[in-house]
Write a protein that holds these residues in place. Structure first.
Motif: not given
Length: 149
Positions: A135-147
């Motif tokens: 849940a934490f990583t889904a809320r605070y870490f963007r790993t897709e649609d970066l650019w």
């Protein structure tokens, strides 16, 4: 804590810190050199982006550096210029201060933020934290649609 064989349990320099504003317990640690990502943090909130070394846009940026300039600051500047803005409107930067996940206050105890990450204190507990971490990583870490397009 040290092992009898001389190995250090705390090789990522993990330690509990407290937010100076809301007093939330947090856990700071160095980025692991074993991961294949660059982490850039929002200059306005606690979010970050994870840029894989193998991401095609990242590879193209590295390949386009003048004279194949391999300095970290040159690379980070090039990545920062291409990243999409954060949902809060901030920019993702290598040198952005780390912020409290509860109140977004700057964590002054960290000093130089480069190479440092911050998690809620539960992350260092010995209990099963998989669902909390997801849940934490889904809320605070963007790993897709970066650019930016």
């Amino acid at each position: 804590m040290d092992h009898p064989d001389g190995l250090d349990d705390n090789w990522l320099n993990g330690e509990e810190i407290v937010c100076p504003q809301c007093h939330e317990r947090l856990y700071r640690l160095d980025h692991s050199p074993l991961l294949d990502c660059y982490y850039l943090y929002c200059d306005g909130c606690p979010r970050r982006v994870d840029v894989s070394y193998y991401d095609s846009t990242c590879t193209a940026i590295v390949d386009a550096l003048p004279g194949r300039d391999g300095t970290r600051s040159t690379l980070m500047n090039a990545l920062e210029a291409r990243l999409r803005r954060c949902d809060c409107g901030g920019r993702f930067r290598d040198s952005a201060p780390r912020r409290c996940h509860r109140c977004s206050a700057v964590l002054t105890a960290i000093g130089d933020p480069c190479g440092v990450d911050v998690w809620p204190a539960w992350w260092a507990d010995e209990t099963d934290t998989d669902s909390l971490e997801e849940a934490f990583t889904a809320r605070y870490f963007r790993t897709e649609d970066l650019w930016r397009h």
